[in-house]
Design a protein around this motif. Structure first.
Motif, PDB file in Angstrom:
ATOM      1  N   SER A  14      26.324 -22.733  20.236  1.00  7.88           N
ATOM      2  CA  SER A  14      26.804 -23.828  19.387  1.00  7.88           C
ATOM      3  C   SER A  14      25.644 -24.436  18.601  1.00  7.88           C
ATOM      4  O   SER A  14      24.545 -24.603  19.110  1.00  7.88           O
ATOM      5  CB  SER A  14      27.509 -24.899  20.220  1.00  7.88           C
ATOM      6  OG  SER A  14      26.592 -25.792  20.781  1.00  7.88           O
ATOM      7  N   ASP A  15      25.925 -24.751  17.340  1.00  9.22           N
ATOM      8  CA  ASP A  15      24.909 -25.331  16.462  1.00  9.22           C
ATOM      9  C   ASP A  15      24.367 -26.640  17.020  1.00  9.22           C
ATOM     10  O   ASP A  15      23.168 -26.910  16.945  1.00  9.22           O
ATOM     11  CB  ASP A  15      25.484 -25.571  15.060  1.00  9.22           C
ATOM     12  CG  ASP A  15      25.774 -24.270  14.325  1.00  9.22           C
ATOM     13  OD1 ASP A  15      25.190 -23.235  14.704  1.00  9.22           O
ATOM     14  OD2 ASP A  15      26.579 -24.300  13.382  1.00  9.22           O
ATOM     15  N   LYS A  16      25.255 -27.443  17.601  1.00  7.09           N
ATOM     16  CA  LYS A  16      24.851 -28.738  18.148  1.00  7.09           C
ATOM     17  C   LYS A  16      23.835 -28.548  19.285  1.00  7.09           C
ATOM     18  O   LYS A  16      22.828 -29.250  19.362  1.00  7.09           O
ATOM     19  CB  LYS A  16      26.094 -29.469  18.662  1.00  7.09           C
ATOM     20  CG  LYS A  16      25.976 -30.944  18.700  1.00  7.09           C
ATOM     21  CD  LYS A  16      27.317 -31.559  19.033  1.00  7.09           C
ATOM     22  CE  LYS A  16      27.306 -33.019  18.717  1.00  7.09           C
ATOM     23  NZ  LYS A  16      28.563 -33.662  18.955  1.00  7.09           N
ATOM     24  N   THR A  17      24.096 -27.570  20.159  1.00  8.61           N
ATOM     25  CA  THR A  17      23.192 -27.306  21.281  1.00  8.61           C
ATOM     26  C   THR A  17      21.865 -26.747  20.779  1.00  8.61           C
ATOM     27  O   THR A  17      20.800 -27.139  21.256  1.00  8.61           O
ATOM     28  CB  THR A  17      23.840 -26.341  22.294  1.00  8.61           C
ATOM     29  OG1 THR A  17      25.094 -26.890  22.702  1.00  8.61           O
ATOM     30  CG2 THR A  17      22.967 -26.135  23.512  1.00  8.61           C
ATOM     31  N   GLU A  19      20.470 -27.311  17.877  1.00  2.72           N
ATOM     32  CA  GLU A  19      19.749 -28.436  17.279  1.00  2.72           C
ATOM     33  C   GLU A  19      19.126 -29.326  18.363  1.00  2.72           C
ATOM     34  O   GLU A  19      17.974 -29.741  18.249  1.00  2.72           O
ATOM     35  CB  GLU A  19      20.686 -29.273  16.414  1.00  2.72           C
ATOM     36  CG  GLU A  19      21.064 -28.618  15.106  1.00  2.72           C
ATOM     37  CD  GLU A  19      22.120 -29.414  14.346  1.00  2.72           C
ATOM     38  OE1 GLU A  19      22.218 -30.649  14.552  1.00  2.72           O
ATOM     39  OE2 GLU A  19      22.852 -28.792  13.554  1.00  2.72           O
ATOM     40  N   PHE A  20      19.904 -29.607  19.420  1.00  2.00           N
ATOM     41  CA  PHE A  20      19.421 -30.445  20.519  1.00  2.00           C
ATOM     42  C   PHE A  20      18.204 -29.798  21.171  1.00  2.00           C
ATOM     43  O   PHE A  20      17.184 -30.456  21.406  1.00  2.00           O
ATOM     44  CB  PHE A  20      20.551 -30.652  21.536  1.00  2.00           C
ATOM     45  CG  PHE A  20      20.130 -31.352  22.794  1.00  2.00           C
ATOM     46  CD1 PHE A  20      19.889 -32.716  22.798  1.00  2.00           C
ATOM     47  CD2 PHE A  20      19.968 -30.649  23.974  1.00  2.00           C
ATOM     48  CE1 PHE A  20      19.496 -33.371  23.954  1.00  2.00           C
ATOM     49  CE2 PHE A  20      19.574 -31.295  25.136  1.00  2.00           C
ATOM     50  CZ  PHE A  20      19.341 -32.655  25.125  1.00  2.00           C
ATOM     51  N   GLU A 137      32.427 -22.123  24.062  1.00  2.00           N
ATOM     52  CA  GLU A 137      31.430 -21.226  23.476  1.00  2.00           C
ATOM     53  C   GLU A 137      31.968 -19.816  23.231  1.00  2.00           C
ATOM     54  O   GLU A 137      31.437 -19.074  22.418  1.00  2.00           O
ATOM     55  CB  GLU A 137      30.200 -21.133  24.394  1.00  2.00           C
ATOM     56  CG  GLU A 137      29.468 -22.442  24.580  1.00  2.00           C
ATOM     57  CD  GLU A 137      28.755 -22.908  23.326  1.00  2.00           C
ATOM     58  OE1 GLU A 137      28.242 -22.064  22.569  1.00  2.00           O
ATOM     59  OE2 GLU A 137      28.723 -24.128  23.099  1.00  2.00           O
TER      60      GLU A 137
END
Length: 194
Positions: A14-17, A19-20, A137
């Motif tokens: 995931s893009d959010k993960t 980035e995090f 995912e």
């Protein structure tokens, strides 16, 4: 410092993960823990522990525990690895935390409001949190294209998290089944923090 095992990092979709984790790596909060051959004997020892009270641990989780043992780091996992330090003297000093222990630690450090965070988790137990991550995912289009036996095995793993049972159902060797999970973007993961 939070160690992330390379294998776990490779499974993030995931893009959010991403980035995090990228921000955490850039700011020095996270560090990649590369595979270390010298930990292999300890990982094997952890995997073959034959105590009926402890379920067999998968290699990534065993590797995380070996890191915790060697580095004195806390192991963060939602699996039942905590039974290892409860029943095996050698690992009694390894701290193994689930989400609630992590939340309590973060609240103690003043980094989160525990009441607010716990209210978010009240409805979800550990297993459903893991199931939600696996389901979110997963590449469902690719899963639907699989032959029926493999599709059923992947869906079983997403639902239960029991990799051994799902692997047996698939008829594939464990390594091939793990590769299949990766191909359809279903993440088996463990994170280690210090």
């Amino acid at each position: 410092m939070c160690y992330i095992i390379e294998e776990v990092l490779e499974e993030v979709r995931s893009d959010k993960t991403v980035e995090f984790e990228a921000e955490g790596l850039a700011r020095g909060f996270f560090a990649i823990y590369p595979f270390r051959k010298e930990l292999e004997p300890l990982v094997r020892e952890i995997i073959i522990i034959s105590d009926p009270r402890i379920r067999r641990l998968e290699p990534p989780e065993a590797y995380a525990i070996a890191i915790g043992y060697k580095e004195g780091a806390v192991v963060l996992t939602e699996k039942k690895a905590h039974l290892l330090y409860k029943y095996v003297d050698k690992f009694k000093n390894v701290q193994i935390w689930g989400s609630y222990e992590l939340l309590a630690h973060l609240a103690e450090k003043g980094l989160i409001n525990l009441e607010e965070e716990l209210s978010r988790y009240e409805r979800l137990d550990t297993e459903s949190l893991e199931r939600d991550v696996r389901a979110r995912e997963a590449d469902w289009e690719e899963i639907e294209k699989l032959p029926p036996k493999l599709k059923a095995a992947v869906k079983l793993y997403i639902e239960t998290g029991d990799i051994r049972l799902a692997q047996k159902l698939s008829g594939l060797p464990l390594e091939d089944f793990v590769q299949l999970l990766r191909r359809v973007r279903v993440p088996p993961f463990v994170t280690v923090i210090e």
